[in-house]
Design a protein around this motif. Structure first.
Motif, PDB file in Angstrom:
ATOM      1  N   LEU A 228       0.505  -1.533   0.031  1.00 26.78           N
ATOM      2  CA  LEU A 228      -0.191  -0.087   0.162  1.00 26.78           C
ATOM      3  C   LEU A 228       1.357   1.227  -0.060  1.00 26.78           C
ATOM      4  O   LEU A 228       0.386   2.262  -0.798  1.00 26.78           O
ATOM      5  N   GLY A 229       2.129   1.618   0.611  1.00 30.40           N
ATOM      6  CA  GLY A 229       2.657   2.255   0.778  1.00 30.40           C
ATOM      7  C   GLY A 229       3.222   2.847  -0.504  1.00 30.40           C
ATOM      8  O   GLY A 229       3.245   3.222  -1.159  1.00 30.40           O
ATOM      9  N   ARG A 230       4.307   1.694  -0.804  1.00 35.49           N
ATOM     10  CA  ARG A 230       4.796   1.618  -2.573  1.00 35.49           C
ATOM     11  C   ARG A 230       3.431   2.368  -3.369  1.00 35.49           C
ATOM     12  O   ARG A 230       3.231   3.405  -4.906  1.00 35.49           O
ATOM     13  N   LEU A 231       1.786   1.537  -3.510  1.00 34.29           N
ATOM     14  CA  LEU A 231       0.347   1.829  -4.287  1.00 34.29           C
ATOM     15  C   LEU A 231       0.695   4.076  -4.302  1.00 34.29           C
ATOM     16  O   LEU A 231       0.247   4.434  -5.118  1.00 34.29           O
ATOM     17  N   LEU A 232       0.347   3.963  -2.870  1.00 38.49           N
ATOM     18  CA  LEU A 232       0.853   5.671  -2.701  1.00 38.49           C
ATOM     19  C   LEU A 232       1.532   6.638  -3.485  1.00 38.49           C
ATOM     20  O   LEU A 232       1.275   7.107  -4.078  1.00 38.49           O
ATOM     21  N   ALA A 233       2.936   5.990  -3.075  1.00 35.01           N
ATOM     22  CA  ALA A 233       4.391   6.461  -3.595  1.00 35.01           C
ATOM     23  C   ALA A 233       4.016   6.987  -5.063  1.00 35.01           C
ATOM     24  O   ALA A 233       4.428   7.893  -5.868  1.00 35.01           O
TER      25      ALA A 233
ATOM     26  N   MET B 168       2.080  -0.382  10.917  1.00 32.06           N
ATOM     27  CA  MET B 168       2.316   0.926  10.973  1.00 32.06           C
ATOM     28  C   MET B 168       4.041   1.101   9.829  1.00 32.06           C
ATOM     29  O   MET B 168       3.837   1.757   9.073  1.00 32.06           O
ATOM     30  N   GLY B 169       4.707   0.642  10.786  1.00 30.42           N
ATOM     31  CA  GLY B 169       5.704   0.859   9.938  1.00 30.42           C
ATOM     32  C   GLY B 169       6.028   0.524   8.742  1.00 30.42           C
ATOM     33  O   GLY B 169       6.516   0.637   7.784  1.00 30.42           O
ATOM     34  N   ALA B 170       5.212  -1.289   8.579  1.00 34.32           N
ATOM     35  CA  ALA B 170       5.637  -1.575   6.747  1.00 34.32           C
ATOM     36  C   ALA B 170       4.879  -0.077   6.004  1.00 34.32           C
ATOM     37  O   ALA B 170       5.424  -0.136   4.945  1.00 34.32           O
ATOM     38  N   VAL B 171       3.778   0.315   6.199  1.00 35.23           N
ATOM     39  CA  VAL B 171       3.453   1.379   5.390  1.00 35.23           C
ATOM     40  C   VAL B 171       4.322   2.144   4.986  1.00 35.23           C
ATOM     41  O   VAL B 171       4.543   2.722   4.186  1.00 35.23           O
ATOM     42  N   VAL B 172       4.723   2.603   6.457  1.00 26.98           N
ATOM     43  CA  VAL B 172       5.666   3.750   5.573  1.00 26.98           C
ATOM     44  C   VAL B 172       6.618   3.338   5.066  1.00 26.98           C
ATOM     45  O   VAL B 172       7.613   4.483   3.790  1.00 26.98           O
ATOM     46  N   ARG B 173       7.732   2.721   5.074  1.00 29.13           N
ATOM     47  CA  ARG B 173       8.772   1.677   5.100  1.00 29.13           C
ATOM     48  C   ARG B 173       8.663   1.255   3.464  1.00 29.13           C
ATOM     49  O   ARG B 173       9.214   1.740   2.410  1.00 29.13           O
ATOM     50  N   GLY B 174       7.228   0.860   2.489  1.00 25.20           N
ATOM     51  CA  GLY B 174       6.567   0.656   1.349  1.00 25.20           C
ATOM     52  C   GLY B 174       6.877   2.042   0.617  1.00 25.20           C
ATOM     53  O   GLY B 174       7.536   2.388  -0.051  1.00 25.20           O
ATOM     54  N   SER B 175       6.144   3.185   1.385  1.00 29.76           N
ATOM     55  CA  SER B 175       6.118   4.429   0.725  1.00 29.76           C
ATOM     56  C   SER B 175       7.394   5.321   0.226  1.00 29.76           C
ATOM     57  O   SER B 175       8.220   6.031  -0.662  1.00 29.76           O
TER      58      SER B 175
END
Length: 351
Positions: free
Chosen positions: A194-199, A215-222
């Motif tokens: 999801l983080g990557r998708l947003l970015a 939570m950490g994973a979402v930020v990390r992906g972005s």
């Protein structure tokens, strides 16, 4: 003299809850308690709830649970979980003689089974079937104290973070409410995706700025995909959860309620990923603000990610069932895949 804060509201002389509230008031006064909100006419908001917690020594919730009552009770439980110093030694008791609180308890029990709530909520949100039981429970906790939440600090260094303005081509911010404790590999992978998708779609990622779990994973992906990431957190929770690497902006707040407020104000849409009592609290806050027609929620979609796990269990189903009794059908959307989340974001706000 200690002060207890009462929830609930009595509507007129014919309200069926009036006699039991009157009995509760009598017993509390007779036991040496001063009482806030005895008439049920005080309004609780994100801006003033922490003040009301500070000025109270105990909390009693009454029958006829409303969404606002549940929000307040869950908020107190979150405070116990995160070792909020303003709640130290302050008991909470729920008078549940009408079973109106049972749907919330089923939600909390479900999340304990799913692993996003480590503490047994029944040790912190005590219940009673009569006013006499409520008063006895208050006295017991005042004498013996509350259980240990089992949390240890993992960060004690000074809080520092970059303060980078969002890029000019940013299409909007998506706030992701989720668990900082759930480490299920499938959900963590979803969080990174999801983080990557947003970015990759020029969407800013707003979160509670925790370094662990989903939570950490979402930020990390972005961050890894070059996205702009912002988060809001409070000092005593940062000591428990740390801060994720790569945050573009941190809104440091004094309490969890103004933390939510700044996240809501700076977001254009909300995605509710698997979480615990904190995510329940946040979703309740969004729905209450929507019902109040608060400008901060105008035109902002809420998407609940309810993907089934490997055992076929849909994470948010008990909460969705609870909300069906308090919310209109079109007040939030559900999705079972990241593709559905992306499609809803594009359709709802065009970001």
């Amino acid at each position: 003299m200690p002060t207890v804060r009462l929830s609930g509201k009595v509507i007129g002389p014919d309200d069926a809850r009036r006699p039991i509230r009157a009995k509760l008031l009598f017993l509390l006064f007779n036991s040496g308690w001063d009482i806030y909100n005895s008439n049920g006419d005080q309004t609780v908001t994100l801006s003033n709830i922490e003040k009301k917690l500070i000025e109270s020594d105990a909390f009693v919730f009454t029958p006829g649970a409303s969404l606002n009552d549940m929000f307040q009770a869950v908020s107190i439980f979150v405070g116990y979980q995160t070792v909020d110093p303003n709640l130290q030694g302050k008991p909470t008791v729920i008078l549940n003689d009408d079973n109106s609180w049972d749907p919330l308890f089923r939600v909390l029990a479900h999340f304990r089974e799913m692993g996003t709530i480590k503490q047994d909520y029944r040790e912190f949100l005590l219940t009673g079937d009569s006013p006499e039981e409520v008063v006895a429970s208050l006295a017991e906790v005042r004498a013996e104290g509350l259980p240990d939440a089992g949390r240890e600090k993992i960060a004690s260094k000074p809080i520092t973070a970059a303060d980078v303005d969002p890029p000019a081509d940013l299409r909007g911010n998506v706030c992701v409410f989720c668990s900082a404790s759930l480490e299920d590999p499938a959900y963590v992978a979803d969080g990174e995706a999801l983080g990557r998708l947003l970015a990759e779609n020029q969407m800013g990622c707003v979160s509670g700025a925790g370094s662990s779990g989903i939570m950490g994973a979402v930020v990390r992906g972005s961050v890894q995909a070059g996205g702009w990431t912002a988060g809001s957190n409070v000092p005593h929770i940062i000591e428990l959860e740390g801060l994720p690497d790569g945050l573009s902006r941190l809104w440091l707040q004094p309490d969890i309620y103004t933390r939510m407020e700044v996240m809501i104000e700076n977001s254009d849409a909300f995605v509710i990923f698997p979480g615990g009592s904190g995510s329940v609290q946040e979703l309740f806050a969004l729905m209450i603000l929507r019902h109040q027609k608060n400008p901060a929620m105008e035109g902002k979609p809420i998407i609940v990610f309810n993907r089934p796990d490997a055992n076929g269990v849909s994470f948010w189903s008990p909460l969705i069932e609870l909300l069906s009794h308090y919310c209109a059908e079109n007040e939030f959307d559900t999705a079972t895949s990241l593709d559905e989340i992306k499609a809803l974001l594009l359709a709802k706000v065009g970001i």
